[in-house]
Design a protein around this motif. Structure first.
Motif, short mmCIF file in Angstrom:
data_model
loop_
_atom_site.label_atom_id
_atom_site.label_comp_id
_atom_site.label_asym_id
_atom_site.label_seq_id
_atom_site.Cartn_x
_atom_site.Cartn_y
_atom_site.Cartn_z
N MET A 1 0.86 -1.17 0.00
CA MET A 1 0.00 0.00 0.00
C MET A 1 0.90 1.22 0.00
SD MET A 1 -3.05 1.13 2.58
CE MET A 1 -2.09 0.94 4.03
N GLY A 2 0.48 2.23 -0.73
CA GLY A 2 1.27 3.44 -0.84
C GLY A 2 1.33 4.25 0.45
N LYS A 3 2.48 4.82 0.67
CA LYS A 3 2.69 5.65 1.86
C LYS A 3 1.74 6.85 1.84
CE LYS A 3 6.27 8.14 4.41
NZ LYS A 3 5.40 8.33 5.51
N ARG A 4 1.48 7.38 0.66
CA ARG A 4 0.60 8.54 0.53
C ARG A 4 -0.82 8.22 1.02
NH1 ARG A 4 -0.27 11.46 -5.18
NH2 ARG A 4 -1.93 9.95 -5.29
N VAL A 5 -1.32 7.05 0.66
CA VAL A 5 -2.66 6.63 1.09
C VAL A 5 -2.69 6.48 2.61
CG1 VAL A 5 -4.36 4.77 0.98
CG2 VAL A 5 -3.22 5.53 -1.09
N PHE A 6 -1.67 5.84 3.14
CA PHE A 6 -1.59 5.63 4.59
C PHE A 6 -1.48 6.97 5.32
CE2 PHE A 6 0.60 4.79 8.58
CZ PHE A 6 -0.16 3.74 9.09
N ASP A 7 -0.62 7.85 4.84
CA ASP A 7 -0.44 9.16 5.48
C ASP A 7 -1.73 9.98 5.46
OD1 ASP A 7 2.18 8.54 6.04
OD2 ASP A 7 3.02 9.76 4.41
N PHE A 8 -2.49 9.88 4.36
CA PHE A 8 -3.74 10.62 4.31
C PHE A 8 -4.75 10.06 5.30
CE2 PHE A 8 -7.79 12.09 2.51
CZ PHE A 8 -7.53 13.46 2.54
N ALA A 9 -4.74 8.76 5.50
CA ALA A 9 -5.63 8.15 6.50
C ALA A 9 -5.25 8.65 7.89
CB ALA A 9 -5.57 6.64 6.43
N VAL A 10 -3.96 8.73 8.17
CA VAL A 10 -3.50 9.27 9.46
C VAL A 10 -3.96 10.72 9.61
CG1 VAL A 10 -1.46 9.92 10.81
CG2 VAL A 10 -1.55 7.68 9.69
N ASN A 11 -3.84 11.50 8.54
CA ASN A 11 -4.28 12.90 8.59
C ASN A 11 -5.77 13.02 8.87
OD1 ASN A 11 -1.73 13.91 8.12
ND2 ASN A 11 -2.02 14.12 5.92
N ILE A 12 -6.56 12.15 8.27
CA ILE A 12 -8.01 12.23 8.48
C ILE A 12 -8.38 11.81 9.90
CG2 ILE A 12 -9.05 10.03 7.80
CD1 ILE A 12 -10.06 13.38 6.35
N ILE A 13 -7.63 10.87 10.47
CA ILE A 13 -7.88 10.50 11.87
C ILE A 13 -7.57 11.68 12.78
CG2 ILE A 13 -7.04 9.04 13.77
CD1 ILE A 13 -6.68 6.80 11.60
N ASN A 14 -6.46 12.37 12.52
CA ASN A 14 -6.12 13.55 13.31
C ASN A 14 -7.15 14.67 13.11
OD1 ASN A 14 -3.85 12.38 14.47
ND2 ASN A 14 -2.54 13.00 12.77
N PHE A 15 -7.63 14.83 11.86
CA PHE A 15 -8.68 15.81 11.58
C PHE A 15 -9.93 15.48 12.40
CE2 PHE A 15 -12.62 16.49 9.20
CZ PHE A 15 -12.61 17.86 9.02
N TYR A 16 -10.31 14.21 12.39
CA TYR A 16 -11.50 13.79 13.14
C TYR A 16 -11.34 14.09 14.62
CZ TYR A 16 -14.92 10.90 15.48
OH TYR A 16 -15.93 10.49 16.30
N ARG A 17 -10.19 13.78 15.18
CA ARG A 17 -9.95 14.05 16.60
C ARG A 17 -10.13 15.52 16.94
NH1 ARG A 17 -4.44 11.33 17.79
NH2 ARG A 17 -5.10 9.22 17.52
N ARG A 18 -9.45 16.37 16.16
CA ARG A 18 -9.54 17.82 16.41
C ARG A 18 -10.95 18.34 16.14
NH1 ARG A 18 -4.95 17.75 13.40
NH2 ARG A 18 -6.06 18.66 11.64
N PHE A 19 -11.51 17.94 15.01
CA PHE A 19 -12.79 18.47 14.59
C PHE A 19 -13.91 18.10 15.56
CE2 PHE A 19 -16.61 18.63 11.95
CZ PHE A 19 -16.49 19.90 11.43
N SER A 20 -13.95 16.84 15.95
CA SER A 20 -15.03 16.40 16.84
C SER A 20 -14.91 17.02 18.22
CB SER A 20 -15.10 14.88 16.91
OG SER A 20 -13.91 14.35 17.41
N SER A 21 -13.69 17.29 18.66
CA SER A 21 -13.55 17.90 19.99
C SER A 21 -13.76 19.42 19.94
CB SER A 21 -12.19 17.57 20.59
OG SER A 21 -11.15 18.17 19.85
N GLU A 22 -13.31 20.08 18.88
CA GLU A 22 -13.45 21.54 18.77
C GLU A 22 -14.85 21.97 18.33
OE1 GLU A 22 -10.40 22.94 16.15
OE2 GLU A 22 -8.80 22.15 17.42
N LYS A 23 -15.37 21.32 17.32
CA LYS A 23 -16.66 21.72 16.73
C LYS A 23 -17.84 20.97 17.31
CE LYS A 23 -14.86 24.33 13.40
NZ LYS A 23 -15.17 25.69 13.09
N LYS A 24 -17.58 19.93 18.05
CA LYS A 24 -18.64 19.10 18.63
C LYS A 24 -19.58 18.55 17.56
CE LYS A 24 -17.19 19.94 22.77
NZ LYS A 24 -16.10 19.13 23.22
#
Length: 89
Positions: A1-24
């Motif tokens: 699996m490409g590193k780019r695909v994996f890195d984007f999945a990691v980014n979206i997990i971090n986005f979800y963490r921040r977004f769900s806690s900040e924006k509720k």
């Protein structure tokens, strides 16, 4: 699996963490989390495909999940949850 695909999945997990806690906001952001992380899982499954048709099928599912992720992000933008800058990332 490409590193780019994996890195984007990691980014979206971090986005979800921040977004769900900040924006509720949990419903749409959880949909993004599910669809985006599914892309890498389906690409990994495609690498272990039993046939060419199986490979094509798994890759097409990944493409559909990418499109779904874009839809959820556009929806969050249209409703004012995220900025245009965030949408482009």
């Amino acid at each position: 699996m490409g590193k780019r695909v994996f890195d984007f999945a990691v980014n979206i997990i971090n986005f979800y963490r921040r977004f769900s806690s900040e924006k509720k906001e949990f419903i749409l952001s959880k949909q993004i989390l599910r669809s985006r992380t599914s892309v890498g899982a389906n690409i990994r499954e495609a690498l272990n495909a039993q046939s060419t048709m199986d490979f094509i099928h798994k890759r097409s599912i990944s493409q559909k999940e990418c499109d779904e992720t874009i839809y959820w992000l556009e929806l969050l933008f249209a409703t004012g949850y995220i900025s245009k800058k965030t949408l482009k990332v």
